[in-house]
Design an enzyme around this catalytic site. Structure first.
Site, short mmCIF file in Angstrom:
data_model
loop_
_atom_site.label_atom_id
_atom_site.label_comp_id
_atom_site.label_asym_id
_atom_site.label_seq_id
_atom_site.Cartn_x
_atom_site.Cartn_y
_atom_site.Cartn_z
N GLU A 47 -9.43 -14.26 145.26
CA GLU A 47 -10.62 -15.12 145.21
C GLU A 47 -10.73 -15.95 146.48
O GLU A 47 -11.83 -16.12 147.04
CB GLU A 47 -10.59 -16.04 144.00
CG GLU A 47 -11.83 -16.93 143.92
CD GLU A 47 -11.76 -17.98 142.82
OE1 GLU A 47 -12.39 -19.04 142.98
OE2 GLU A 47 -11.08 -17.75 141.80
N SER B 151 -3.72 -16.59 138.24
CA SER B 151 -3.67 -17.98 138.70
C SER B 151 -3.85 -18.95 137.54
O SER B 151 -3.07 -19.89 137.36
CB SER B 151 -4.74 -18.23 139.76
OG SER B 151 -4.77 -19.59 140.14
#
Length: 317
Positions: free
Chosen positions: A127, A227
């Protein structure tokens, strides 16, 4: 022994949409379907899609001509997007989470205006790579920071022409500390109009904090490369409780729950509910005799798949 379930937990709207895009593409067009990077960071999900004919790749060059390609939920850089569009692909679908796209737009806007941009995020995360890759103004600058120390060591070109944004899956508490450092170091810095950390990340962290305050030990269902799942385990540990990140029920070690009265269970935003149910069954086999779901924030957000995938199979036969 009692099982406490965090609420909310598991799939968020962005993950649900991304998986649906791959599933619908497989249903409508058949295998193989190429996906750049794991569509979401969950081993169970990726393995199941792979069995159905999804091929996960990292380089666009690995995709043959006339293939169908899907970008993962984490998003891609402008360079990757341009490379894919230059190829002779049959179809290209974007499974980037709309809340990640929001951050992309913030970076692209800063780039167009020549503002220097600072991203709070974890180096190496896809990301972050995709978000950093939205900036292409050589006269400005794009910087990545992970901690207050990074902020104090950062050198920029113009301290009065700065903005910041964040990765969507960060620790709310840690990010707040970094933002405080940014505001102290650069008094004129401008942040996003609305928090970049997504609703699902915030809600699940709030829920695991409540869970950990009651439970003796916390099990977080999620993959090691997720994450948001890692942040949940870390937060439970900060509350002062043992917490373990597990991919599946098979990862549970009996000694974790020996002599325990309350076992807390939650799941990261990319972990399907079937894994939670398997964890519950495993805990029951180890002596759990009841399950209680805690109260939490209701989530009713839905992100639609692309219109090309909202058709019946017979319509394209």
């Amino acid at each position: 022994m009692q099982i406490l379930l965090a609420n909310p937990r598991g799939f968020c709207a962005g993950v649900d949409r991304a998986i649906s895009i791959v599933e619908r593409a497989l249903e409508l067009y058949g295998a193989p379907i190429y996906v750049r990077h794991e569509v979401v960071h969950n081993r169970y999900v990726v393995d199941n899609l792979r069995k159905r004919g999804a091929i996960f790749i990292e380089e666009i060059s690995e995709v043959p001509d006339d293939a169908i390609l899907i970008f993962s939920a984490h998003g891609v850089s402008q360079a990757i997007r341009a490379e894919a569009r230059s190829r002779n692909l049959t179809m290209l679908f974007d499974a980037t989470c709309p809340l990640v796209t929001k951050v992309h737009m913030e970076v692209a806007r800063a780039s167009r205006k020549g503002k220097e941009a600072i991203l709070i995020g974890h180096a190496g995360h896809p990301e972050v790579e995709g978000t950093m890759g939205q900036y292409n103004n050589a006269e400005g600058g794009m910087y990545l920071v992970e901690s207050p120390a990074d902020v104090w060591n950062l050198k920029v070109k113009d301290e009065d022409n700065l903005c910041f944004m964040t990765q969507t899956t960060l620790s709310v508490d840690d990010t707040s500390e970094v933002i405080d450092a940014l505001n102290a170091r650069f008094p004129n810095i401008v942040g996003p109009r609305k928090d970049d950390i997504c609703y699902a990340t915030t809600n699940r962290q709030e829920a695991v904090r409540d869970l950990a305050s009651d439970a003796d030990v916390v099990l977080v269902v999620g993959s090691k490369n997720s994450s948001n799942s890692n942040r949940l385990a870390e937060l439970a540990q900060r509350v002062g409780k043992p917490a373990y990140l597990i991919d599946s029920a098979e990862d549970i070690k009996e000694e974790w729950i020996t002599g325990i009265s309350l076992v807390g269970v939650t799941a990261g935003a990319s972990a399907p509910d079937i894994l939670v149910q398997q964890v519950i069954e495993r805990l029951k086999s180890l002596g759990a005799d009841s399950v209680q779901e805690l109260h939490g924030r209701e989530e009713n957000i839905v992100f639609e798949v692309p219109k090309e995938l909202r058709v019946e199979v017979k319509e394209i036969s």
